[in-house]
Motif scaffolding. Sequence first.
Motif, PDB file in Angstrom:
ATOM      1  N   TRP A 194       0.831  -1.205   0.000  1.00 17.06           N
ATOM      2  CA  TRP A 194       0.000   0.000   0.000  1.00 17.06           C
ATOM      3  C   TRP A 194       0.868   1.258   0.000  1.00 17.06           C
ATOM      4  CZ3 TRP A 194      -4.547   1.373  -1.396  1.00 17.06           C
ATOM      5  CH2 TRP A 194      -5.141   2.553  -0.922  1.00 17.06           C
ATOM      6  N   ALA A 195       1.965   1.226   0.755  1.00 18.16           N
ATOM      7  CA  ALA A 195       2.899   2.355   0.736  1.00 18.16           C
ATOM      8  C   ALA A 195       3.476   2.546  -0.661  1.00 18.16           C
ATOM      9  CB  ALA A 195       4.024   2.128   1.755  1.00 18.16           C
ATOM     10  N   GLY A 196       3.784   1.440  -1.351  1.00 14.44           N
ATOM     11  CA  GLY A 196       4.284   1.546  -2.718  1.00 14.44           C
ATOM     12  C   GLY A 196       3.244   2.097  -3.670  1.00 14.44           C
ATOM     13  N   LEU A 197       1.981   1.681  -3.510  1.00 12.72           N
ATOM     14  CA  LEU A 197       0.924   2.189  -4.383  1.00 12.72           C
ATOM     15  C   LEU A 197       0.679   3.677  -4.184  1.00 12.72           C
ATOM     16  CD1 LEU A 197      -1.705  -0.719  -4.154  1.00 12.72           C
ATOM     17  CD2 LEU A 197      -0.238  -0.121  -6.105  1.00 12.72           C
ATOM     18  N   SER A 198       1.000   4.195  -2.988  1.00 16.66           N
ATOM     19  CA  SER A 198       0.776   5.620  -2.732  1.00 16.66           C
ATOM     20  C   SER A 198       1.623   6.504  -3.632  1.00 16.66           C
ATOM     21  CB  SER A 198       1.061   5.943  -1.262  1.00 16.66           C
ATOM     22  OG  SER A 198       2.460   5.921  -0.990  1.00 16.66           O
ATOM     23  N   LEU A 199       2.616   5.922  -4.287  1.00 20.55           N
ATOM     24  CA  LEU A 199       3.416   6.693  -5.242  1.00 20.55           C
ATOM     25  C   LEU A 199       2.520   7.255  -6.359  1.00 20.55           C
ATOM     26  CD1 LEU A 199       6.379   7.483  -5.829  1.00 20.55           C
ATOM     27  CD2 LEU A 199       6.551   5.427  -7.234  1.00 20.55           C
ATOM     28  N   SER A 211       0.749  10.325  -4.501  1.00 23.72           N
ATOM     29  CA  SER A 211       1.561  11.081  -3.548  1.00 23.72           C
ATOM     30  C   SER A 211       1.719  12.542  -3.967  1.00 23.72           C
ATOM     31  CB  SER A 211       2.937  10.430  -3.405  1.00 23.72           C
ATOM     32  OG  SER A 211       3.767  11.208  -2.559  1.00 23.72           O
ATOM     33  N   GLN A 212       1.677  13.414  -2.974  1.00 22.31           N
ATOM     34  CA  GLN A 212       1.899  14.844  -3.206  1.00 22.31           C
ATOM     35  C   GLN A 212       3.378  15.206  -3.106  1.00 22.31           C
ATOM     36  OE1 GLN A 212      -0.950  16.810  -4.054  1.00 22.31           O
ATOM     37  NE2 GLN A 212      -1.588  14.661  -4.203  1.00 22.31           N
ATOM     38  N   TRP A 213       4.212  14.243  -2.822  1.00 24.36           N
ATOM     39  CA  TRP A 213       5.672  14.443  -2.755  1.00 24.36           C
ATOM     40  C   TRP A 213       6.342  13.163  -3.264  1.00 24.36           C
ATOM     41  CZ3 TRP A 213       2.623  16.085   1.498  1.00 24.36           C
ATOM     42  CH2 TRP A 213       2.166  15.069   2.323  1.00 24.36           C
ATOM     43  N   ARG A 214       6.287  12.983  -4.566  1.00 22.39           N
ATOM     44  CA  ARG A 214       6.693  11.701  -5.157  1.00 22.39           C
ATOM     45  C   ARG A 214       8.173  11.400  -4.966  1.00 22.39           C
ATOM     46  NH1 ARG A 214       3.177  10.902 -10.758  1.00 22.39           N
ATOM     47  NH2 ARG A 214       1.128  10.875  -9.727  1.00 22.39           N
ATOM     48  N   GLU A 215       9.023  12.406  -5.031  1.00 20.53           N
ATOM     49  CA  GLU A 215      10.456  12.148  -4.827  1.00 20.53           C
ATOM     50  C   GLU A 215      10.715  11.652  -3.410  1.00 20.53           C
ATOM     51  OE1 GLU A 215      12.782  15.511  -5.849  1.00 20.53           O
ATOM     52  OE2 GLU A 215      12.212  15.486  -7.983  1.00 20.53           O
ATOM     53  N   ALA A 216      10.063  12.273  -2.422  1.00 26.40           N
ATOM     54  CA  ALA A 216      10.217  11.823  -1.036  1.00 26.40           C
ATOM     55  C   ALA A 216       9.644  10.422  -0.861  1.00 26.40           C
ATOM     56  CB  ALA A 216       9.524  12.808  -0.091  1.00 26.40           C
ATOM     57  N   THR A 217       8.520  10.149  -1.520  1.00 24.36           N
ATOM     58  CA  THR A 217       7.924   8.813  -1.436  1.00 24.36           C
ATOM     59  C   THR A 217       8.845   7.762  -2.025  1.00 24.36           C
ATOM     60  OG1 THR A 217       5.677   9.729  -1.556  1.00 24.36           O
ATOM     61  CG2 THR A 217       5.941   7.402  -2.128  1.00 24.36           C
ATOM     62  N   ALA A 218       9.398   8.051  -3.205  1.00 18.47           N
ATOM     63  CA  ALA A 218      10.282   7.077  -3.849  1.00 18.47           C
ATOM     64  C   ALA A 218      11.523   6.807  -2.995  1.00 18.47           C
ATOM     65  CB  ALA A 218      10.689   7.584  -5.232  1.00 18.47           C
ATOM     66  N   LEU A 219      12.099   7.868  -2.422  1.00 14.94           N
ATOM     67  CA  LEU A 219      13.314   7.709  -1.622  1.00 14.94           C
ATOM     68  C   LEU A 219      13.048   6.908  -0.355  1.00 14.94           C
ATOM     69  CD1 LEU A 219      16.307   8.414  -1.230  1.00 14.94           C
ATOM     70  CD2 LEU A 219      15.571  10.535  -0.118  1.00 14.94           C
ATOM     71  N   TRP A 275      -1.900  11.347   2.049  1.00 14.64           N
ATOM     72  CA  TRP A 275      -1.201  12.271   1.156  1.00 14.64           C
ATOM     73  C   TRP A 275      -0.026  11.642   0.424  1.00 14.64           C
ATOM     74  CZ3 TRP A 275      -2.659  17.323   0.219  1.00 14.64           C
ATOM     75  CH2 TRP A 275      -3.690  17.827   1.009  1.00 14.64           C
ATOM     76  N   GLY A 276       0.388  10.456   0.846  1.00 16.90           N
ATOM     77  CA  GLY A 276       1.532   9.803   0.217  1.00 16.90           C
ATOM     78  C   GLY A 276       2.570   9.409   1.240  1.00 16.90           C
ATOM     79  N   PHE A 277       3.200   8.276   1.011  1.00 21.21           N
ATOM     80  CA  PHE A 277       4.160   7.731   1.971  1.00 21.21           C
ATOM     81  C   PHE A 277       5.420   8.577   2.017  1.00 21.21           C
ATOM     82  CE2 PHE A 277       7.741   4.934   3.023  1.00 21.21           C
ATOM     83  CZ  PHE A 277       7.303   4.411   4.227  1.00 21.21           C
ATOM     84  N   SER A 278       5.896   8.834   3.222  1.00 21.95           N
ATOM     85  CA  SER A 278       7.210   9.452   3.425  1.00 21.95           C
ATOM     86  C   SER A 278       7.593   9.252   4.883  1.00 21.95           C
ATOM     87  CB  SER A 278       7.205  10.940   3.077  1.00 21.95           C
ATOM     88  OG  SER A 278       8.502  11.495   3.269  1.00 21.95           O
ATOM     89  N   THR A 279       8.340   8.201   5.155  1.00 25.00           N
ATOM     90  CA  THR A 279       8.817   7.899   6.508  1.00 25.00           C
ATOM     91  C   THR A 279      10.313   7.703   6.473  1.00 25.00           C
ATOM     92  OG1 THR A 279       6.722   6.796   7.040  1.00 25.00           O
ATOM     93  CG2 THR A 279       8.581   6.365   8.486  1.00 25.00           C
TER      94      THR A 279
END
Length: 466
Positions: free
Chosen positions: A89-94, A97-105, A324-328
């Motif tokens: 689910w975290a991967g699908l949030s890409l 996501s409102q911050w795709r670079e942060a999500t991908a990283l 809003w999109g994964f970023s942890t």
Amino acid sequence: MAVHTKHPASTPPAAPVREKTGHLMLRGWCIFVLFTALSGTAWINAIGELPTAVMTIASGVLSLGLWFAVRPPVQWRRLPWFTMAYVLWAGLSLIWSQWREATALTLLLLGITTLQALFVGSVLTWREVIRAISSALKWVLALSLVFELWVSLFVRVPLLPGFVPRTEPVDPILYWSRNNLFDDGRIQGIMGNANLLGPVALLAIVVFAVRFAAGAPRRVLLGGWIVVAAYLFYRAASATAYVAAAAVVIVLLTVLLMRRARRPGERTRYYLGFAIVGLGGAAAFWLLRDAIFAALGRSSDLTGREMIWQAVLERAVERPVIGWGFSTPWITSDPAFDRWILDHGETVMQAHNVWIDVFFQLGAIGVILLGMAYLAYIWRSWFFAVDRPRWDLDADRPYSPLTLLPTLIGAILLVQGLAESSPLLLWGWLFLVMFPFKIKQSPHMGEGAAELRIAIERGELTTRIS
């Protein structure tokens, strides 16, 4: 008259079985992987973000290569599926996501940590896993104490990340070490954060004590390590770690009482009694929180936590289902997070609560998936601890103190998650994946295809390793 023969019937003497060099190196690599997870931000403070990122990616690639080379027996149908669903689910949030670079990283970090957890759990036996955790914790504690001693004796001023001495005062939140070892201030260890050092020191106390009770070798030295861990736990002065320690004691007493149950229904009375005590204790803690936190030297709002929670929740409810999109953690260089919430003039990197953070990033669906992952972990680790080991007609096998560890660590993660988001990454996430995976693969310590196969490959069958 007795006659001596040169051909005795007994088995000729032989050297004791020794572990193969390859397996020793493999276990050494697992210790390094666990040390990297337990040391938190130490690598970033020491060598910077880019070298740390390169090292993290390289370590994941190496572990994957070793996994294919060793090919340990894995029952792929018995993975921790709720945890895997959260990762998916975290991967699908890409997508949204409102911050795709942060999500991908951060997804890369999440994926590598998950991979390392499965790798360590599959290539080591139960006793080796606990022994490797113990070794990694010794390195973290020893380096933290030596680091603080070096700063106090030779640098003599607070130290910024990158080994930069600071003579002019700045906000203490920026310091790697505050040079507090010889005064009454809090020390931060190699993590550069007392709130990270405190739970790790508590974890070390639990791991060392469990191994001590299990009869591990060199128990006097192990007792010394418990003293070192207790000292760092006290000097870190983390209120969250203190509450987690109380939870560990309560869970330990509950498990030991459950193990004493002999008649059907006896555990039910214990469950009801502890539920009443737990709910009453939680209510009393909430009503008396001002006095409790004042005694711990903290404000009743957990040093500004409530302000952070309110700000995050106000934004989270705007997208309550998918988030809003994964970023942890939050990538503070991203415009969406930069200067959004400030603490001592610095951008906050987390919501300081696991559930609020997940609700903000992945919505109610993410909260449900993570809740199910925690529930599955607590459920399996609980019965792993309280049920007598049994896989045949023998119902009188003794309990092992080592089986206490997963459920006690679960208590630490649950309590820490109320005031920190750190259980969502590094050692918190690694243990949340590794222990349920290991319990599902080997429900009984030292028994099962995975455990015996690894023992055979390292040159022994049932030799006990503590």
